[in-house]
Design an enzyme around this catalytic site. Structure first.
Site: not given
Length: 479
Positions: A71, A148, A172
């Site tokens: 990520k 997220s 997230s």
């Protein structure tokens, strides 16, 4: 190996295929690259990449040659530009070294082929940063990928990767796992290293690093690879009695399970979500566990305000770091409206404001700790609803201040942030589906350092309520 065979394997299965010679690591990387390119045109989950070749990894690692992505936030790799979802960083800054977690991913043998999308600085439960454009849910491209860690979850759900990095400061890992039909384990605070830039106090202790996976056994095995302390870490937590990989399939015994389906926020919970959680409760009762309706008490409004304080202080700190690094001043021209609102609010906070939020979090953690003296597991929905429509969480809404944005997020994602506050582990499992075929995540939470127990229960549910054969509309085998 063809794409159908590749996409059918979890990370453990693909590692076994590589080790046995059924496919080479180079062939797996080529399949992953083709798969990412095939689905990304519709899903927009890639921030950087796919790379010409995977980043270096340990050939003797447990997952040697298994394609992987990081990520584009917190965890970073030497020489790979990172943007953290913000236009402030333009094409990105290039770190001179790996984070400790990236070192662990390499040591595990994971072959990193891309970086995935995230909302700006990670403060959203959706992934629609202006820096990249919206990331779409493969089950319904008009719906949110969650956040997220939305980009990572999308690539794993769509069959392009078997596993990907994710992190969690309010849900997230678990939220995108829930809305994309994946396993999302948030480990205990301090279990996975955040260094050298950060430590277990990051985001006032709310932030946790790990991954999204398709199977419980992958989550367990990967946790064994990354749950490592480093010299200088401020917190070292108790190691498991035996490797986590042994827990996936081990007998969990007879557990005391608390069932809770009403949102602590007082907001609505979709009836199909409630039904899915109650079905899981019945399955657990049939397996011999004791299930009661119970919940720790949580005064929501003060909790929400303390969350807004904590996140706004963190965003102000993060933006100040980017300003110092780049020489670029933050403002409404290079930050999304809600980020800028939180930064302005954060800049006006005092030490006493942050101390008050931390004091409240301590009291909440004590309350939840006492609750887990009576129960082994708390069973809840992961999210109030299945995947929301794109745009519901509009981080560029100029009418929302810091508290308004925080409330907007957690009104519909109200079951996850409590366990960031407590630092205790929680896992989302894809145990339900809505009438229109969207995944429904069910959350299991436990006391501090109870990952082993949660993995045993999660594997028991995986066997009783399997999800392996479910595939989204946008998938590498159908694109």
């Amino acid at each position: 190996m063809n794409i159908e065979e590749y996409a059918a394997l979890d990370a453990t299965g693909l590692a076994e295929a590589i080790n046995s010679g059924d496919v080479t690591a180079d062939e797996a990387a080529e399949l992953a690259t083709d798969a990412i390119n095939a689905v990304n045109a519709e899903l927009n989950a890639v921030a950087t990449g796919p790379f010409d070749r995977p980043l270096d990894y340990a050939a003797e690692g447990r997952f040697a040659g298994v394609p992987f992505a990081i990520k584009d936030l917190v965890c970073h790799a030497e020489g790979v530009p990172t943007r953290m979802g913000t236009r402030m960083l333009g094409d990105g800054v290039t770190p001179p070294a790996d984070t400790h977690l990236m070192e662990r991913f390499r040591a595990a043998g994971l072959a990193t082929v891309a970086a995935t999308t995230t909302p700006e600085f990670g403060y959203s439960a959706n992934t629609e940063a202006l820096a990249y454009g919206p990331t779409r849910n493969p089950w319904d491209t008009g719906r949110s990928a969650g956040g997220s860690s939305g980009g990572s979850a999308v690539l794993v759900a769509a069959g392009a990767l078997p596993v990907a990095h994710a992190n969690d400061g309010g849900g997230s890992i678990r939220i995108p796992a829930a809305v994309n039909g994946l396993v999302g384990l948030k480990p205990s605070r301090g279990r996975v290293p955040l260094g050298p830039d950060l430590d277990a106090n990051a985001l006032s202790g709310l932030a946790i690093e790990f991954a999204v996976t398709r199977s419980v056994r992958d989550a367990a095995a990967l946790l064994d690879e990354v749950a490592v302390g480093y010299p200088g870490d401020r917190f070292i937590i108790a190691p498991p009695e035996r490797p986590f990989a042994y827990e996936a399939g081990a007998d969990p015994g007879r557990l005391r399970i608390a069932l809770h389906t009403d949102a602590w926020s007082g907001t609505a919970v979709d009836s199909e979500v409630v039904a899915a959680v109650e079905e899981v409760a019945h399955t657990l009762e049939a397996a011999g566990h004791l299930v009661d309706r119970a919940t720790p008490s949580l005064d929501w409004e003060p909790f929400l305000e303390a969350t807004a304080v904590t996140w706004s202080a963190f965003l102000a700190e993060s933006v100040a770091g980017v300003e110092a690094m780049t020489g670029t001043s933050a403002g409404p021209d290079n930050l999304e409206a809600t980020t800028w609102a939180c930064v302005q609010y954060g800049r006006g906070l005092t030490v006493l404001d942050l101390a008050g939020a931390n004091a409240l979090f301590v009291r909440i953690s004590r309350t939840v700790g006492e609750f887990f003296g009576d129960y082994d597991v708390l069973l809840t929905p992961t999210t109030n609803y299945p995947a929301m429509e794109l745009g519901y969480l509009n981080a560029n809404d100029p009418d929302l201040d810091a508290l308004g944005w925080t409330q907007r997020i957690f009104d519909v994602f109200s079951f996850t942030p409590l366990f960031n506050t407590t630092g205790t582990p929680a896992v989302s499992l894809p145990l339900g589906q809505s009438s229109d075929g969207l995944p429904i995540g069910v959350q299991l939470a436990g006391p501090m350092c109870s990952e082993s127990m949660l993995l045993r229960v999660a594997a028991q549910l995986e066997a009783a309520m399997p999800w392996r054969d479910r595939r989204p509309a946008v998938h590498v085998t159908t694109v």
